[in-house]
Structure formats: structure tokens, C-alpha cells
Design a protein around this motif. Sequence first.
Motif, PDB file in Angstrom:
ATOM      1  N   GLN A   1       4.036  -3.142  -4.450  1.00  0.00           N
ATOM      2  CA  GLN A   1       3.398  -4.448  -4.553  1.00  0.00           C
ATOM      3  C   GLN A   1       2.872  -4.822  -3.172  1.00  0.00           C
ATOM      4  N   MET A   2       1.577  -4.969  -3.075  1.00  0.00           N
ATOM      5  CA  MET A   2       0.939  -5.243  -1.786  1.00  0.00           C
ATOM      6  C   MET A   2       0.405  -6.673  -1.801  1.00  0.00           C
ATOM      7  N   ASN A   3       1.005  -7.526  -1.004  1.00  0.00           N
ATOM      8  CA  ASN A   3       0.628  -8.932  -0.937  1.00  0.00           C
ATOM      9  C   ASN A   3      -0.036  -9.247   0.400  1.00  0.00           C
ATOM     10  N   SER A   4      -0.727 -10.360   0.437  1.00  0.00           N
ATOM     11  CA  SER A   4      -1.388 -10.816   1.671  1.00  0.00           C
ATOM     12  C   SER A   4      -2.156  -9.680   2.331  1.00  0.00           C
ATOM     13  N   LEU A   5      -2.966  -9.023   1.548  1.00  0.00           N
ATOM     14  CA  LEU A   5      -3.701  -7.863   2.053  1.00  0.00           C
ATOM     15  C   LEU A   5      -4.683  -8.251   3.138  1.00  0.00           C
ATOM     16  N   LYS A   6      -4.841  -7.354   4.087  1.00  0.00           N
ATOM     17  CA  LYS A   6      -5.728  -7.555   5.227  1.00  0.00           C
ATOM     18  C   LYS A   6      -6.786  -6.453   5.240  1.00  0.00           C
ATOM     19  N   PRO A   7      -7.921  -6.707   5.870  1.00  0.00           N
ATOM     20  CA  PRO A   7      -8.945  -5.644   5.949  1.00  0.00           C
ATOM     21  C   PRO A   7      -8.406  -4.352   6.559  1.00  0.00           C
ATOM     22  N   GLU A   8      -7.467  -4.468   7.485  1.00  0.00           N
ATOM     23  CA  GLU A   8      -6.914  -3.259   8.115  1.00  0.00           C
ATOM     24  C   GLU A   8      -6.007  -2.462   7.183  1.00  0.00           C
ATOM     25  N   ASP A   9      -5.709  -2.997   6.002  1.00  0.00           N
ATOM     26  CA  ASP A   9      -4.969  -2.234   5.004  1.00  0.00           C
ATOM     27  C   ASP A   9      -5.888  -1.296   4.222  1.00  0.00           C
ATOM     28  N   THR A  10      -7.181  -1.411   4.427  1.00  0.00           N
ATOM     29  CA  THR A  10      -8.130  -0.545   3.738  1.00  0.00           C
ATOM     30  C   THR A  10      -7.879   0.910   4.103  1.00  0.00           C
ATOM     31  N   ASP A  11      -7.664   1.737   3.086  1.00  0.00           N
ATOM     32  CA  ASP A  11      -7.327   3.136   3.332  1.00  0.00           C
ATOM     33  C   ASP A  11      -7.143   3.851   2.005  1.00  0.00           C
ATOM     34  N   MET A  12      -6.983   5.175   2.069  1.00  0.00           N
ATOM     35  CA  MET A  12      -6.525   5.945   0.924  1.00  0.00           C
ATOM     36  C   MET A  12      -4.997   5.947   0.939  1.00  0.00           C
ATOM     37  N   TYR A  13      -4.407   5.622  -0.182  1.00  0.00           N
ATOM     38  CA  TYR A  13      -2.953   5.572  -0.310  1.00  0.00           C
ATOM     39  C   TYR A  13      -2.498   6.745  -1.174  1.00  0.00           C
ATOM     40  N   TYR A  14      -1.492   7.450  -0.679  1.00  0.00           N
ATOM     41  CA  TYR A  14      -0.995   8.648  -1.354  1.00  0.00           C
ATOM     42  C   TYR A  14       0.483   8.465  -1.688  1.00  0.00           C
ATOM     43  N   CYS A  15       0.822   8.754  -2.928  1.00  0.00           N
ATOM     44  CA  CYS A  15       2.220   8.799  -3.328  1.00  0.00           C
ATOM     45  C   CYS A  15       2.806  10.143  -2.885  1.00  0.00           C
ATOM     46  N   VAL A  16       3.993  10.093  -2.339  1.00  0.00           N
ATOM     47  CA  VAL A  16       4.675  11.307  -1.872  1.00  0.00           C
ATOM     48  C   VAL A  16       6.105  11.288  -2.390  1.00  0.00           C
ATOM     49  N   ALA A  17       6.607  12.426  -2.759  1.00  0.00           N
ATOM     50  CA  ALA A  17       7.977  12.529  -3.243  1.00  0.00           C
ATOM     51  C   ALA A  17       8.670  13.714  -2.589  1.00  0.00           C
TER      52      ALA A  17
END
Length: 124
Positions: free
Chosen positions: A78-94
Motif C-alpha cells: 500500500q503506497m500512500n502520499s506518493l511523490k514524484p520521486e516514487d516514479t519507477d519500475m517496481y519489482y516483486c522479489v521472493a
Amino acid sequence: QVQLVESGGGSVQAGESLRLSCKASSFMFCMGWYRRAPGQEPEGVAAIDGDGDSSYGDSVKGRFIISRDGDKNTVYLQMNSLKPEDTDMYYCVADQRRSWYGGSWFCGKGSHAWGQGTLVNVSS
């Protein structure tokens, strides 16, 4: 080999929220998220282990919340209060264990279990 299927992501305005999901095909002790821009080193975002302990990167502490549904082998970010610097590719890792990077732990960067990535775009 475990398969990871991600969902969520998209484009939002600064201050808004998004939720990412990642479902694993089998149980993995550590599940979490990295983000990585092209040509950059991956940055640990958050991780949660099978005991329910969680860890966060400094840049997202207090804004992002990671949780997992053990019955479904699914982790949520859950990503709240998002900022422009959060812009990116997000990868799930296990991974089957935690890995320490400095003073924080995440799922191992060297794990073979990476998702396909989902784009988060935050505009100002």
C-alpha cells in the motif's frame, strides 16, 4: 521455480495512493519489493517475512505499508502520499531468507524469483 505475478501500479497525482499485489506460485519465506530505474541499482522498498516481520527503505518509511496473506502466498504494498520521486519500475522479489544490506534487510537481490515489474508514475 516459483512464479511471481504482479498487479497494480499506474499513473497518479502526487499525494494519492496506489496498491501493488504480488502472488507467488508457492510459499516463499521472504517477499517484498524493489524499485529500479534503467541502468540503476535496485533500491529496496519493503519486505515481509513468514513471521510477519517487515522492513522498509528509508525513503518510504511512514508512507508505504507491506502486508501478506499467507493463505494466498500474496504480498501487498500500500503506497500512500506518493511523490514524484516514487516514479519507477517496481519489482516483486521472493526468497527463502532475509538478506542484509547495511542496516536493513530485504529479500535477496540475487534471488531468481523476480516479477516482471509494474510501472508506478507519479506526477506533480
